[in-house]
Design an enzyme around this catalytic site. Structure first.
Site, PDB file in Angstrom:
ATOM      1  N   HIS A  25      29.123   4.983 -14.983  1.00  0.00           N
ATOM      2  CA  HIS A  25      29.191   3.521 -15.092  1.00  0.00           C
ATOM      3  C   HIS A  25      28.792   3.064 -16.498  1.00  0.00           C
ATOM      4  O   HIS A  25      27.626   2.783 -16.764  1.00  0.00           O
ATOM      5  CB  HIS A  25      28.249   2.924 -14.040  1.00  0.00           C
ATOM      6  CG  HIS A  25      28.446   1.464 -13.800  1.00  0.00           C
ATOM      7  ND1 HIS A  25      28.301   0.901 -12.565  1.00  0.00           N
ATOM      8  CD2 HIS A  25      28.769   0.439 -14.640  1.00  0.00           C
ATOM      9  CE1 HIS A  25      28.527  -0.403 -12.647  1.00  0.00           C
ATOM     10  NE2 HIS A  25      28.799  -0.701 -13.896  1.00  0.00           N
TER      11      HIS A  25
ATOM     12  N   HIS B  85      30.088   0.503 -19.812  1.00  0.00           N
ATOM     13  CA  HIS B  85      31.016  -0.505 -20.342  1.00  0.00           C
ATOM     14  C   HIS B  85      31.179  -0.243 -21.838  1.00  0.00           C
ATOM     15  O   HIS B  85      30.235  -0.433 -22.610  1.00  0.00           O
ATOM     16  CB  HIS B  85      30.478  -1.917 -20.096  1.00  0.00           C
ATOM     17  CG  HIS B  85      30.366  -2.255 -18.640  1.00  0.00           C
ATOM     18  ND1 HIS B  85      31.436  -2.736 -17.904  1.00  0.00           N
ATOM     19  CD2 HIS B  85      29.331  -2.166 -17.771  1.00  0.00           C
ATOM     20  CE1 HIS B  85      31.049  -2.926 -16.636  1.00  0.00           C
ATOM     21  NE2 HIS B  85      29.781  -2.582 -16.531  1.00  0.00           N
ATOM     22  N   LEU B  86      32.374   0.221 -22.217  1.00  0.00           N
ATOM     23  CA  LEU B  86      32.627   0.516 -23.637  1.00  0.00           C
ATOM     24  C   LEU B  86      33.272  -0.663 -24.371  1.00  0.00           C
ATOM     25  O   LEU B  86      33.385  -0.642 -25.589  1.00  0.00           O
ATOM     26  CB  LEU B  86      33.505   1.767 -23.776  1.00  0.00           C
ATOM     27  CG  LEU B  86      32.843   3.089 -23.368  1.00  0.00           C
ATOM     28  CD1 LEU B  86      33.821   4.250 -23.497  1.00  0.00           C
ATOM     29  CD2 LEU B  86      31.589   3.356 -24.204  1.00  0.00           C
ATOM     30  N   ARG B  87      33.726  -1.673 -23.593  1.00  0.00           N
ATOM     31  CA  ARG B  87      34.183  -2.980 -24.128  1.00  0.00           C
ATOM     32  C   ARG B  87      35.506  -2.962 -24.882  1.00  0.00           C
ATOM     33  O   ARG B  87      36.014  -4.014 -25.226  1.00  0.00           O
ATOM     34  CB  ARG B  87      33.117  -3.601 -25.040  1.00  0.00           C
ATOM     35  CG  ARG B  87      31.772  -3.826 -24.383  1.00  0.00           C
ATOM     36  CD  ARG B  87      31.854  -4.781 -23.218  1.00  0.00           C
ATOM     37  NE  ARG B  87      30.527  -5.200 -22.760  1.00  0.00           N
ATOM     38  CZ  ARG B  87      30.242  -5.494 -21.490  1.00  0.00           C
ATOM     39  NH1 ARG B  87      31.183  -5.409 -20.559  1.00  0.00           N
ATOM     40  NH2 ARG B  87      29.037  -5.879 -21.144  1.00  0.00           N
TER      41      ARG B  87
ATOM     42  N   ASN C  71      36.622  -3.535 -16.828  1.00  0.00           N
ATOM     43  CA  ASN C  71      36.635  -4.976 -17.132  1.00  0.00           C
ATOM     44  C   ASN C  71      36.728  -5.249 -18.628  1.00  0.00           C
ATOM     45  O   ASN C  71      35.889  -5.909 -19.226  1.00  0.00           O
ATOM     46  CB  ASN C  71      35.411  -5.672 -16.519  1.00  0.00           C
ATOM     47  CG  ASN C  71      34.095  -5.170 -17.067  1.00  0.00           C
ATOM     48  OD1 ASN C  71      34.010  -4.071 -17.617  1.00  0.00           O
ATOM     49  ND2 ASN C  71      33.050  -5.981 -16.937  1.00  0.00           N
TER      50      ASN C  71
ATOM     51  N   HIS D 104      31.195  -2.898  -6.638  1.00  0.00           N
ATOM     52  CA  HIS D 104      30.126  -3.775  -7.132  1.00  0.00           C
ATOM     53  C   HIS D 104      29.848  -4.728  -5.975  1.00  0.00           C
ATOM     54  O   HIS D 104      30.584  -5.682  -5.751  1.00  0.00           O
ATOM     55  CB  HIS D 104      30.619  -4.508  -8.386  1.00  0.00           C
ATOM     56  CG  HIS D 104      29.737  -5.625  -8.856  1.00  0.00           C
ATOM     57  ND1 HIS D 104      29.102  -5.597 -10.078  1.00  0.00           N
ATOM     58  CD2 HIS D 104      29.388  -6.797  -8.288  1.00  0.00           C
ATOM     59  CE1 HIS D 104      28.403  -6.717 -10.234  1.00  0.00           C
ATOM     60  NE2 HIS D 104      28.567  -7.469  -9.155  1.00  0.00           N
TER      61      HIS D 104
ATOM     62  N   ASN E 112      22.962  -7.968 -13.706  1.00  0.00           N
ATOM     63  CA  ASN E 112      23.608  -8.079 -12.397  1.00  0.00           C
ATOM     64  C   ASN E 112      23.898  -6.683 -11.859  1.00  0.00           C
ATOM     65  O   ASN E 112      24.657  -5.955 -12.491  1.00  0.00           O
ATOM     66  CB  ASN E 112      24.911  -8.882 -12.552  1.00  0.00           C
ATOM     67  CG  ASN E 112      25.557  -9.155 -11.210  1.00  0.00           C
ATOM     68  OD1 ASN E 112      25.042  -8.777 -10.160  1.00  0.00           O
ATOM     69  ND2 ASN E 112      26.712  -9.809 -11.244  1.00  0.00           N
TER      70      ASN E 112
ATOM     71  N   ASP F 239      25.074   1.693 -16.213  1.00  0.00           N
ATOM     72  CA  ASP F 239      25.597   0.311 -16.305  1.00  0.00           C
ATOM     73  C   ASP F 239      25.350  -0.232 -17.722  1.00  0.00           C
ATOM     74  O   ASP F 239      25.030  -1.414 -17.902  1.00  0.00           O
ATOM     75  CB  ASP F 239      24.987  -0.611 -15.242  1.00  0.00           C
ATOM     76  CG  ASP F 239      25.772  -1.917 -15.086  1.00  0.00           C
ATOM     77  OD1 ASP F 239      26.854  -2.057 -15.701  1.00  0.00           O
ATOM     78  OD2 ASP F 239      25.294  -2.799 -14.362  1.00  0.00           O
TER      79      ASP F 239
ATOM     80  N   HIS G 161      26.116  -6.432 -25.253  1.00  0.00           N
ATOM     81  CA  HIS G 161      26.489  -7.819 -25.531  1.00  0.00           C
ATOM     82  C   HIS G 161      26.059  -8.157 -26.950  1.00  0.00           C
ATOM     83  O   HIS G 161      24.985  -7.726 -27.391  1.00  0.00           O
ATOM     84  CB  HIS G 161      25.790  -8.789 -24.575  1.00  0.00           C
ATOM     85  CG  HIS G 161      26.292  -8.707 -23.163  1.00  0.00           C
ATOM     86  ND1 HIS G 161      27.566  -9.105 -22.806  1.00  0.00           N
ATOM     87  CD2 HIS G 161      25.699  -8.281 -22.026  1.00  0.00           C
ATOM     88  CE1 HIS G 161      27.725  -8.923 -21.497  1.00  0.00           C
ATOM     89  NE2 HIS G 161      26.616  -8.413 -21.006  1.00  0.00           N
TER      90      HIS G 161
HETATM   91 ZN   LIG Z   1      28.472  -4.127 -11.640  1.00  0.00          ZN
END
Ligand SMILES: [Zn+2]
Length: 428
Positions: free
Chosen positions: A56, A58-60, A90, A177, A276, A303, A307
């Site tokens: 999990h 996020h590499l964006r 996402n 999620h 979250n 996760d 940002h």
């Molecule tokens: Zn999530």
């Protein structure tokens, strides 16, 4: 063929061994190995584990390269001891087609720091209305096996059922999620004593637990696999424990921050603690640690959610949710699980490498440290003590909740198929 001799490491925290890497492969494990001409890495007092695997991340990229790119994110992963990460869907555009997942997969190959396994979206545009091209993503060069709308919940039970049925054809898994959207409208933090005192809108545990309960029942009903992302409450643990007792194919992950931090930190109104699912209570933290120790929770997943400064350094209500985690995960797990006696290093290898690789059906990762196996390895110094300084992060973002906090352990070296991505604590 280049050779590396790791001398005197405690393999999985057990016996002191030498480990010889020839090319991309571990070729010998034993006492007093001789390898003339090999590069020697002195590892007395250090622990050798299989390279970590994150389910999990996020590499964006594509779309939010101001917060992270595949290159900066995989550098952060290598610095944290990871040799494979699953990149969440996402992005902008959303990874809901074979084209986008192949783009992310290729960027990972080009980075050279860490294998990148794209996660495919469950629904088109993460909108929860229409199944994405799951089969096309599975058949693509990226060979997607994990599907998730993470960031959003697949809340429509019929869509969730169809996704679970569909992924059976290629041994995939739906990673949920779990967040009932109506129960969490406008939610800012965990619903409880602290939210009541601060007057912030609460995110109740039942919004997570009700979706997990529904989804383990759905998975059992259609005979498919479901994985629960970032499980955060004691009640969620009980549901997963019950589902596993029935023999259902249910797995779950916990984040490092949910193993350590609580909603008391929100009293500071520092948005670095906004995440979250939200930070929960001390009782939840205790239950999550115990569940990870007894195997009810299968694995730790970061996760990692980078940002940019402007999205976190603002008032609480306006701040984005999420924390970076790749470069601190192993230290937090040592602090919360190993130094507390809940898990030994072999257990860490299982929960941070073998099991996530198995859930993601990722060949070549999460393997034993043994001759003939791919040389995906991390060497760490458990005696190290240091204060977290985000200025030194390889990630493009700095939103860590641990700034200024002393955490144990340090990644000394990371090897991706026999090539050092980190050596002497520094990226190569
Ligand atoms: Zn999530």
């Amino acid at each position: 063929m280049s050779e590396i001799l790791i001398r005197g490491a405690k393999v999985l925290g057990g016996a002191v061994q030498d480990v010889l890497i020839s090319g991309e492969t571990v070729t010998a494990v034993g006492a007093a190995l001789e390898a003339p001409g090999a590069t020697v890495v002195e590892a007395a007092g250090h622990i050798l584990l299989p390279g970590l695997v994150d389910l999990h991340t996020h590499l964006r990229e594509p779309g939010r390269e101001d917060s992270e790119t595949v290159l900066t994110g995989t550098r952060a992963a290598a610095a944290g001891g990871y040799t494979a990460v699953h990149a969440m869907a996402n992005t902008f555009p959303v990874a809901d087609t074979a084209g986008v997942v192949e783009q992310v997969w290729r960027l990972g190959k080009e980075s050279g720091y860490c294998d990148v396994q794209p996660v495919g979206a469950v629904t088109v545009g993460l909108e929860g209305k229409q199944l994405a091209e799951l089969g096309a993503m599975a058949d693509s060069a990226a060979q997607v096996r994990v599907f998730s709308d993470d960031g959003k919940c697949v809340d429509d039970a019929v869509i969730m059922r169809r996704a679970l049925e569909y992924v059976k054809a290629f041994d995939g898994v739906v990673a949920q999620h779990a967040q009932e959207p109506r129960l969490t409208e406008g939610a800012q933090m965990n619903e409880g004593t602290v939210s009541g005192e601060l007057g912030l809108t609460g995110w109740p545990a039942v919004a997570e637990e009700s979706v997990i309960a529904r989804d383990v029942l759905l998975a059992a009903h259609v005979g498919s696999r479901v994985h629960i992302c970032h499980l955060s409450t004691a009640g969620s643990v009980e549901i997963v424990r019950w589902a596993k007792s029935k023999g259902w194919d249910v797995t779950a992950e916990v984040t490092p921050h949910h193993l350590l931090l609580t909603d008391e930190l929100v009293r500071s109104y520092n948005p670095v603690y906004k995440v979250n699912p939200p930070l929960r209570t001390e009782a939840d933290v205790v239950a999550l640690r115990e569940a990870l120790a007894d195997g009810t929770i299968d694995c730790v997943a970061t996760d990692h959610a980078p940002h940019p400064h402007e999205d976190k350094d603002c008032e609480w209500a306006a701040a984005a949710m999420g924390m970076v985690g790749l470069e601190t995960a192993l230290s937090v797990v040592q602090h919360t699980m190993v130094d507390t006696g809940l898990l030994d290093w072999a257990g860490v290898a299982d929960r941070m490498s073998a099991r996530p690789a198995a859930i993601g059906r990722l060949a070549g990762h999460g393997r034993p440290v043994a001759p003939g196996e791919p040389a995906n390895l991390v060497l760490l110094d458990p005696a190290y003590r240091g204060v977290v300084n985000p200025a030194g992060f390889a990630s493009r973002s700095r939103n860590t909740p641990y700034e200024g906090r002393e955490l144990p352990g340090r990644v000394v070296a990371t090897f991706l198929r026999g090539r050092a991505t980190v050596m002497d604590g520094k990226l190569t």
